[in-house]
Design a protein around this motif. Structure first.
Motif, short mmCIF file in Angstrom:
data_model
loop_
_atom_site.label_atom_id
_atom_site.label_comp_id
_atom_site.label_asym_id
_atom_site.label_seq_id
_atom_site.Cartn_x
_atom_site.Cartn_y
_atom_site.Cartn_z
N ARG A 152 50.38 52.83 74.59
CA ARG A 152 49.71 53.78 75.49
C ARG A 152 49.77 53.32 76.95
N PRO A 153 50.96 53.23 77.52
CA PRO A 153 51.09 52.85 78.93
C PRO A 153 50.46 53.89 79.85
N GLY A 154 50.01 53.44 81.00
CA GLY A 154 49.37 54.33 81.96
C GLY A 154 50.20 54.52 83.21
N GLY A 155 49.51 54.59 84.35
CA GLY A 155 50.19 54.81 85.61
C GLY A 155 50.04 56.23 86.09
N ALA A 156 50.65 56.51 87.23
CA ALA A 156 50.49 57.82 87.85
C ALA A 156 51.33 58.91 87.20
N LEU A 157 52.52 58.54 86.66
CA LEU A 157 53.46 59.58 86.26
C LEU A 157 54.33 59.13 85.10
N ALA A 158 54.49 60.03 84.11
CA ALA A 158 55.47 59.86 83.03
C ALA A 158 56.44 61.02 83.09
N LEU A 159 57.73 60.75 82.86
CA LEU A 159 58.77 61.78 82.93
C LEU A 159 59.41 62.00 81.57
N ASP A 160 59.58 63.27 81.21
CA ASP A 160 60.36 63.66 80.04
C ASP A 160 61.66 64.26 80.56
N LEU A 161 62.75 63.54 80.38
CA LEU A 161 64.04 63.90 80.97
C LEU A 161 64.83 64.77 80.01
N GLY A 162 65.00 66.05 80.40
CA GLY A 162 65.65 67.01 79.53
C GLY A 162 64.67 67.57 78.53
N CYS A 163 63.59 68.17 79.03
CA CYS A 163 62.44 68.52 78.19
C CYS A 163 62.60 69.80 77.39
N GLY A 164 63.57 70.67 77.74
CA GLY A 164 63.70 71.93 77.02
C GLY A 164 62.43 72.76 77.09
N PRO A 165 61.98 73.34 75.97
CA PRO A 165 60.76 74.16 75.98
C PRO A 165 59.47 73.37 75.95
N GLY A 166 59.53 72.06 76.13
CA GLY A 166 58.33 71.27 76.36
C GLY A 166 57.72 70.57 75.17
N SER A 167 58.33 70.65 74.01
CA SER A 167 57.74 70.00 72.83
C SER A 167 57.70 68.49 73.01
N THR A 168 58.78 67.90 73.52
CA THR A 168 58.79 66.46 73.72
C THR A 168 57.85 66.03 74.84
N THR A 169 57.66 66.90 75.82
CA THR A 169 56.74 66.58 76.91
C THR A 169 55.31 66.46 76.40
N ARG A 170 54.93 67.41 75.56
CA ARG A 170 53.58 67.36 74.99
C ARG A 170 53.43 66.16 74.05
N LEU A 171 54.49 65.83 73.32
CA LEU A 171 54.45 64.65 72.46
C LEU A 171 54.29 63.39 73.29
N LEU A 172 55.04 63.29 74.37
CA LEU A 172 54.92 62.14 75.26
C LEU A 172 53.49 62.03 75.80
N ALA A 173 52.90 63.16 76.18
CA ALA A 173 51.55 63.16 76.74
C ALA A 173 50.53 62.62 75.74
N GLU A 174 50.79 62.82 74.45
CA GLU A 174 49.86 62.32 73.43
C GLU A 174 49.87 60.81 73.32
N HIS A 175 50.94 60.17 73.77
CA HIS A 175 51.12 58.74 73.53
C HIS A 175 51.08 57.89 74.80
N VAL A 176 50.89 58.51 75.95
CA VAL A 176 50.76 57.74 77.19
C VAL A 176 49.45 58.14 77.86
N GLU A 177 48.97 57.27 78.72
CA GLU A 177 47.74 57.55 79.47
C GLU A 177 48.04 57.81 80.93
N SER A 178 49.24 58.19 81.24
CA SER A 178 49.63 58.51 82.61
C SER A 178 48.79 59.67 83.14
N GLU A 179 48.51 59.63 84.43
CA GLU A 179 47.70 60.68 85.03
C GLU A 179 48.40 62.03 84.94
N ARG A 180 49.74 62.03 85.10
CA ARG A 180 50.52 63.26 85.00
C ARG A 180 51.72 63.02 84.11
N VAL A 181 52.09 64.06 83.38
CA VAL A 181 53.29 64.02 82.54
C VAL A 181 54.15 65.21 82.96
#
Length: 264
Positions: free
Chosen positions: A39-68
């Motif tokens: 659960r890494p944190g920080g200001a920003l996490a990036l999902d590179l090549g996110c398509g319709p956003g499923s991986t972005t939401r998955l990433l958000a579940e597992h990081v504590e970044s302020e923004r995804v």
């Protein structure tokens, strides 16, 4: 992706359906990998090549970044992702993920994630190095790519051989996951871990994924010139029957190259 890159799988409604199904099928292995980050944190996490956003939401579940932030070059897929985002932490940006720097809401990212993107690029090692320009020192870069796929039913190896040949024509590598450890050796990143996760995947789900893909890439110029239309139609029908359960097939064995890098 760069203007010269060739993406054969489309960005329309069929592609979006395929990407959602792909997200469901591969969620267990991706979740295990993302959980291992702690659960890494920080200001920003990036999902590179996110398509319709499923991986972005998955990433958000597992990081504590302020923004995804999910990045993709397809306005159509990003519009769907935005409609379904469901969290104020998650947002999306249209851009070419292979040519940083991007216009980011924070100075740099502390977590970068890419799944099944590098296989579509002709120069993946250069892109991996370039992503360092938008990463903070000690940032994590998490990569997932297919290393192999095998299925006992004959429709699966036939399908994989066609896709591999077509991607090779465009300078791409279908099984780039088995090369990730070597591709990521560079001055910008140090390796935290490298593994190939092997999973049996339901034949019906994989057949539907491949049938959806086939309905798109069968219209590609290379496919139309080099593949027999009747054979493609017959393969599509066979995959559709497996997907519907009319034909029984053992699970597909899939190897996924998973690499975690840290910004030097």
């Amino acid at each position: 992706m760069k203007a010269g890159e060739h993406y054969t799988f489309g960005d329309g409604d069929v592609a979006a359906e395929r990407l959602r199904l792909l997200a469901r099928v591969f969620e267990p292995s991706s979740s295990r990998l993302l959980r291992s980050l702690g659960r890494p944190g920080g200001a920003l996490a990036l999902d590179l090549g996110c398509g319709p956003g499923s991986t972005t939401r998955l990433l958000a579940e597992h990081v504590e970044s302020e923004r995804v932030l999910g990045l993709d070059q397809s306005a159509r897929l990003l519009a769907q992702a935005t409609r379904e985002q469901g969290s104020t932490r998650v947002s999306f940006l249209e851009c070419d993920v292979s040519t940083p720097p991007f216009t980011l809401p924070a100075a740099a990212a502390t977590v970068l994630y890419s799944r099944f993107l590098l296989t579509h690029l002709r120069e993946p090692a250069q892109v991996i190095r370039a992503w360092a320009s938008v990463a903070e020192p000690n940032a994590l870069l998490v990569l997932e790519e297919t290393a192999f796929m095998t299925g006992e039913h004959s429709a699966f190896p036939r399908y994989y051989a066609l896709v591999e040949r077509m991607q090779a024509h465009y300078g791409q590598r279908m099984y780039i996951g088995r090369e990730l450890a070597e591709l990521t050796l560079c001055d910008e990143w140090s390796r935290e871990s490298a593994d190939i996760s092997v999973a049996p995947l339901p034949a019906a789900d994989m057949a539907r994924l491949h049938w959806l893909n086939l309905s798109t890439w069968s219209n590609d110029a290379f496919a139309q010139q080099h593949y027999d239309r009747n054979q493609l139609s017959a393969l599509g029908e066979e995959l559709a029957q497996i997907a519907a359960g009319d034909i029984s097939a053992p699970p597909v064995s899939c190897g996924i190259g998973q690499v975690v890098l840290r910004r030097r």
